[in-house]
Design a protein around this motif. Structure first.
Motif, short mmCIF file in Angstrom:
data_model
loop_
_atom_site.label_atom_id
_atom_site.label_comp_id
_atom_site.label_asym_id
_atom_site.label_seq_id
_atom_site.Cartn_x
_atom_site.Cartn_y
_atom_site.Cartn_z
N VAL A 44 0.90 -1.23 0.03
CA VAL A 44 -0.02 -0.16 -0.01
C VAL A 44 0.67 1.16 -0.10
O VAL A 44 2.00 1.29 0.74
CB VAL A 44 -0.82 -0.08 1.44
N THR A 45 0.46 2.27 -0.79
CA THR A 45 1.16 3.39 -0.81
C THR A 45 0.66 4.54 0.26
O THR A 45 -0.75 4.55 0.36
CB THR A 45 1.06 4.30 -2.15
N LEU A 46 1.51 5.11 0.98
CA LEU A 46 1.20 5.92 2.28
C LEU A 46 1.49 7.22 1.81
O LEU A 46 2.57 7.47 1.24
CB LEU A 46 1.78 5.53 3.48
N PHE A 47 0.61 8.34 2.31
CA PHE A 47 1.06 9.66 1.90
C PHE A 47 0.31 10.51 2.95
O PHE A 47 -0.58 10.12 3.55
CB PHE A 47 0.67 10.25 0.55
N GLU A 48 0.53 11.71 3.12
CA GLU A 48 -0.14 12.77 3.92
C GLU A 48 -0.90 13.74 3.08
O GLU A 48 -0.68 14.22 2.12
CB GLU A 48 0.96 13.81 4.56
N ARG A 49 -2.18 13.83 3.43
CA ARG A 49 -3.17 14.70 2.95
C ARG A 49 -3.87 15.22 4.07
O ARG A 49 -4.24 14.49 4.91
CB ARG A 49 -3.91 13.85 1.86
N ASP A 50 -4.13 16.47 3.93
CA ASP A 50 -4.80 17.60 4.96
C ASP A 50 -4.25 17.20 6.31
O ASP A 50 -5.05 17.08 7.29
CB ASP A 50 -6.39 16.92 4.90
N GLY A 51 -2.86 16.98 6.35
CA GLY A 51 -2.31 16.71 7.75
C GLY A 51 -2.49 15.22 8.41
O GLY A 51 -2.13 15.33 9.47
N VAL A 52 -2.97 14.34 7.66
CA VAL A 52 -3.03 12.96 8.26
C VAL A 52 -2.70 11.99 7.40
O VAL A 52 -2.51 12.34 6.05
CB VAL A 52 -4.53 12.74 8.66
N ALA A 53 -2.59 10.65 7.79
CA ALA A 53 -2.00 9.72 6.88
C ALA A 53 -3.10 9.29 5.95
O ALA A 53 -4.23 9.13 6.36
CB ALA A 53 -1.43 8.75 7.71
N TRP A 54 -2.86 8.99 4.65
CA TRP A 54 -3.82 8.37 3.83
C TRP A 54 -3.03 7.09 3.32
O TRP A 54 -1.80 7.12 3.18
CB TRP A 54 -4.33 9.38 2.55
N GLN A 55 -3.97 6.22 2.45
CA GLN A 55 -3.14 5.30 1.87
C GLN A 55 -3.97 5.14 0.54
O GLN A 55 -5.32 5.52 0.32
CB GLN A 55 -3.40 3.77 2.77
N ARG A 56 -3.30 4.42 -0.38
CA ARG A 56 -3.77 3.97 -1.85
C ARG A 56 -3.29 2.71 -2.25
O ARG A 56 -2.10 2.31 -2.00
CB ARG A 56 -3.27 5.14 -2.51
N TYR A 57 -4.33 1.90 -2.70
CA TYR A 57 -3.67 0.64 -3.08
C TYR A 57 -3.35 0.83 -4.55
O TYR A 57 -3.53 1.70 -5.39
CB TYR A 57 -5.08 -0.24 -3.29
N THR A 58 -2.29 -0.20 -4.64
CA THR A 58 -1.60 -0.01 -6.10
C THR A 58 -2.00 -1.32 -6.96
O THR A 58 -2.49 -2.15 -6.29
CB THR A 58 0.05 0.01 -5.74
N GLY A 59 -1.37 -1.32 -8.00
CA GLY A 59 -1.39 -2.64 -8.89
C GLY A 59 -0.97 -3.79 -8.16
O GLY A 59 -1.26 -4.58 -8.17
N ARG A 60 0.42 -3.48 -7.45
CA ARG A 60 0.90 -4.64 -6.64
C ARG A 60 0.07 -5.02 -5.71
O ARG A 60 -0.13 -6.36 -5.29
CB ARG A 60 2.23 -4.19 -6.20
N THR A 61 -0.78 -4.16 -5.05
CA THR A 61 -1.63 -4.58 -3.88
C THR A 61 -2.79 -5.37 -4.26
O THR A 61 -3.14 -6.47 -3.67
CB THR A 61 -2.22 -3.21 -3.17
N PHE A 62 -3.29 -5.17 -5.57
CA PHE A 62 -4.30 -6.01 -6.28
C PHE A 62 -3.75 -7.26 -6.64
O PHE A 62 -4.51 -8.48 -6.62
CB PHE A 62 -5.08 -5.18 -7.23
#
Length: 155
Positions: free
Chosen positions: A64-82
């Motif tokens: 899973v890709t992690l990043f910060e948005r609006d001051g908090v942690a977010w995650q995004r599934y990638t092709g590898r995740t699927f």
């Protein structure tokens, strides 16, 4: 497996099998030796299914890709995740097939358990990665009666 009420014969061929032959069930029918599976085997299958589910979930959480948005942690599934998720389905199907080959009844296979603990493993992996990265978690909602989409806390 016949699970009738009082007076029903447990495992005595009531399910349309050969007359007088015990049915194949989770546990041996009373008075029948070696036809069912012991509780130790059921516990082992549940433990292996749970460990496999957690391990595959941790592997999925690592993609899973992690990043910060609006001051908090977010995650995004990638092709590898699927891809890992699809591979997990194949592995769990293989586990279910092997468990069936060893005589475990379909109703006793820990499919739901492995799915649930898979999500637990993913959450543990992602949560650890967020902590190591030093990203803040999103705060809990303070007012659960807010309309959808307005649940962000304004500072």
């Amino acid at each position: 497996m016949h699970l009738g009420g009082a007076g029903a014969e447990f495992g005595a061929g009531a399910g349309g099998g050969d007359e007088g032959q015990p049915e194949r069930g989770l546990l041996p029918a009373p008075g029948v030796q070696g036809e069912g599976l012991g509780e130790e085997f059921l516990d082992l299958c549940a433990a292996v299914g749970a460990a496999l589910g957690v391990g595959l979930g941790v592997l999925r959480g690592a993609t899973v890709t992690l990043f910060e948005r609006d001051g908090v942690a977010w995650q995004r599934y990638t092709g590898r995740t699927f891809l890992v998720a699809a591979g997990s389905l194949v592995v769990m199907a293989g586990f279910g097939f092997l468990a069936g080959r060893f005589g475990l009844a379909p109703d006793a296979r820990p499919v739901q358990l492995s799915i649930g603990v898979g999500f637990l493993g993913e959450a543990l992996a992602v949560g650890c990665r967020v902590l190591v990265a030093g990203l803040p978690f999103a705060p809990e909602r303070r007012d659960l009666n807010l309309p959808l989409g307005t649940d962000r806390i304004r500072r």
